[in-house]
Design a protein around this motif. Structure first.
Motif, mmCIF file in Angstrom:
data_model
loop_
_atom_site.group_PDB
_atom_site.id
_atom_site.type_symbol
_atom_site.label_atom_id
_atom_site.label_comp_id
_atom_site.label_asym_id
_atom_site.label_seq_id
_atom_site.Cartn_x
_atom_site.Cartn_y
_atom_site.Cartn_z
ATOM 1 N N VAL A 219 0.850 -1.189 0.000
ATOM 2 C CA VAL A 219 0.000 0.000 0.000
ATOM 3 C C VAL A 219 0.885 1.238 0.000
ATOM 4 N N ALA A 220 0.351 2.331 -0.512
ATOM 5 C CA ALA A 220 1.103 3.588 -0.540
ATOM 6 C C ALA A 220 0.147 4.758 -0.654
ATOM 7 N N ASN A 221 0.474 5.799 0.068
ATOM 8 C CA ASN A 221 -0.221 7.088 -0.011
ATOM 9 C C ASN A 221 0.867 8.148 -0.121
ATOM 10 N N PRO A 222 1.491 8.273 -1.303
ATOM 11 C CA PRO A 222 2.664 9.136 -1.436
ATOM 12 C C PRO A 222 2.300 10.614 -1.587
ATOM 13 N N PRO A 223 3.264 11.504 -1.376
ATOM 14 C CA PRO A 223 3.049 12.912 -1.735
ATOM 15 C C PRO A 223 2.721 13.001 -3.221
ATOM 16 N N TYR A 224 1.791 13.891 -3.589
ATOM 17 C CA TYR A 224 1.413 13.932 -5.006
ATOM 18 C C TYR A 224 1.246 15.360 -5.543
ATOM 19 N N HIS A 235 6.019 16.799 -1.912
ATOM 20 C CA HIS A 235 6.476 16.851 -3.303
ATOM 21 C C HIS A 235 6.432 15.470 -3.964
ATOM 22 N N GLY A 236 5.662 15.373 -5.028
ATOM 23 C CA GLY A 236 5.571 14.128 -5.785
ATOM 24 C C GLY A 236 6.345 14.147 -7.081
ATOM 25 N N GLY A 237 7.152 15.184 -7.293
ATOM 26 C CA GLY A 237 7.988 15.242 -8.488
ATOM 27 C C GLY A 237 7.291 15.897 -9.663
ATOM 28 N N GLY A 238 7.795 15.623 -10.862
ATOM 29 C CA GLY A 238 7.291 16.243 -12.085
ATOM 30 C C GLY A 238 5.926 15.707 -12.500
ATOM 31 N N ARG A 239 5.515 16.127 -13.703
ATOM 32 C CA ARG A 239 4.190 15.766 -14.203
ATOM 33 C C ARG A 239 3.115 16.153 -13.191
ATOM 34 N N LEU A 240 3.233 17.386 -12.688
ATOM 35 C CA LEU A 240 2.291 17.942 -11.712
ATOM 36 C C LEU A 240 2.150 17.044 -10.483
ATOM 37 N N GLY A 241 3.276 16.499 -10.032
ATOM 38 C CA GLY A 241 3.299 15.740 -8.793
ATOM 39 C C GLY A 241 3.036 14.257 -8.939
ATOM 40 N N SER A 242 2.806 13.760 -10.157
ATOM 41 C CA SER A 242 2.449 12.346 -10.343
ATOM 42 C C SER A 242 3.658 11.445 -10.542
ATOM 43 N N LEU A 244 6.297 10.545 -8.663
ATOM 44 C CA LEU A 244 6.617 9.605 -7.600
ATOM 45 C C LEU A 244 5.639 8.441 -7.576
ATOM 46 N N SER A 245 4.364 8.714 -7.755
ATOM 47 C CA SER A 245 3.360 7.647 -7.755
ATOM 48 C C SER A 245 3.627 6.641 -8.869
ATOM 49 N N VAL A 246 4.041 7.126 -10.027
ATOM 50 C CA VAL A 246 4.358 6.232 -11.143
ATOM 51 C C VAL A 246 5.587 5.386 -10.819
ATOM 52 N N LEU A 276 -2.991 12.701 -15.997
ATOM 53 C CA LEU A 276 -1.557 12.530 -16.203
ATOM 54 C C LEU A 276 -1.011 11.301 -15.491
ATOM 55 N N PHE A 277 -1.538 11.010 -14.313
ATOM 56 C CA PHE A 277 -1.070 9.824 -13.594
ATOM 57 C C PHE A 277 -1.498 8.554 -14.316
ATOM 58 N N LEU A 278 -2.770 8.449 -14.651
ATOM 59 C CA LEU A 278 -3.271 7.243 -15.312
ATOM 60 C C LEU A 278 -2.600 7.037 -16.663
ATOM 61 N N GLU A 279 -2.348 8.116 -17.365
ATOM 62 C CA GLU A 279 -1.691 8.015 -18.672
ATOM 63 C C GLU A 279 -0.350 7.300 -18.561
#
Length: 328
Positions: A219-224, A235-242, A244-246, A276-279
């Motif tokens: 499981v994960a609930n990262p910064p986004y 901070h979730g990084g580039g792509r408007l914060g997505s 890190l989740s990727v 952007l995340f799903l893409e």
């Protein structure tokens, strides 16, 4: 397990200076539990609006001290308790009054310690509405998934909510709470002890880099958010914060046991109708050996970010849950 470092949670008899803060938090948590303390943590804007009211400038109760983080006068706590909490750094002086350096939040019958308001430090440990939604997603998965859980991991554990919920629901499982933030690991260790989840261990790791083996549940609930100050808790990084989740998806899907699942709660920014995340994540999970579902828990969170230059082209940010199961 390799390259991991676990924080030490003191016992009641421990008096070493480097553990006094942790012990003070554990004792305070038990005191608050015994007093029936409860507090629901709201968004930062709602918190700020409540505290800005004239009648809320000073604390009048334990909820005000340890939930709303309002300054308080000496007579609001017993003298011995006040002195002990000041000595260990849980409390500090503030404009002729006292203020808590931590907050305590309720989740059902559990209490979690985390960073004080406002969360501005780079190593802040966040707890709020996202945490409650994350918890709901985990609890639903645990109710509905038939796959047995022997080994589980909470990536970017923060206050340890994910790991502790799994550990309490699956007492025979070994659960890792992983984070790169030492403050998060300390709070997780305190919260796990307070919850009585002895099967939860807090370890330092960048995503899964420091952990070995396969897992039945990740499981994960990262910064986004894409944070201009790049604060670790936000901070979730580039792509408007997505970004890190990727990265978490990419690492986690290769570490699942057969029948094991990744449950990722995150934020998904949309630009011109494109998630952007799903893409990015779709390219990773559209595989023959994986089954996945994707749903929005809230179509519009952190709408105030759309007024910033960073999010000038974003239409919205949704709170989403991606669940990926390894089928073979």
């Amino acid at each position: 397990m390799s390259n991991l470092q676990a924080p030490t949670l003191p016992s009641e008899e421990t008096t070493a200076p480097d553990t006094s803060y942790d012990l003070a938090l554990l004792q305070l948590g038990r005191r608050l539990q015994a007093d029936g303390y409860r507090f629901t943590t709201v968004t930062p804007l709602t918190h700020e609006r409540n505290n800005a009211r004239e009648e809320n400038r000073k604390a009048r109760s334990l909820r005000d001290i340890f939930g709303w983080n309002r300054p308080f006068e000496t007579d609001l706590l017993p003298a011995a308790e006040l002195e002990a909490l000041l000595k260990t750094g849980v409390l500090r002086a503030h404009a002729g009054l006292w203020v808590s350096e931590v907050r305590w939040s309720s989740l059902d019958d559990l209490l979690f310690v985390h960073s004080s308001f406002p969360t501005v430090a780079h190593d802040s440990v966040f707890f709020g509405p996202d945490t409650y939604r994350f918890a709901q997603a985990i609890e639903e998965h645990l109710r509905t998934s038939p796959h047995p859980i022997k080994n589980a991991v909470d990536i970017g554990s923060g206050s340890g909510v994910g790991a502790i919920l799994i550990g309490r629901a699956r007492r025979d499982a070994q659960v890792l709470a992983l984070d790169i933030n030492p403050a998060a690991l300390r709070y997780t260790a305190v919260n796990a002890a307070l919850a009585g989840t002895e099967n939860v261990s807090a370890w330092h790791s960048d995503i899964l880099a420091g952990a070995s083996g396969e897992f039945d549940l990740i499981v994960a609930n990262p910064p986004y958010m894409q944070d201009t100050q790049q604060r670790a808790y936000r901070h979730g990084g580039g792509r408007l914060g997505s970004e890190l989740s990727v990265r978490i998806v990419a690492q986690a899907i290769n570490r699942l046991s057969v029948g094991g699942s990744l449950l990722l709660y995150t934020g998904a920014p949309s630009v011109d109708g494109v998630d952007l995340f799903l893409e990015s994540a779709r390219a990773l999970v559209d595989m023959p050996n994986l089954a996945w579902t994707y749903r929005e828990m809230d179509p519009d969170v952190f709408g105030e970010e759309l007024e910033t230059p960073t999010y000038a082209k974003a239409e919205r940010i949704a709170a989403v849950v991606l669940t990926v199961t390894r089928t073979q």
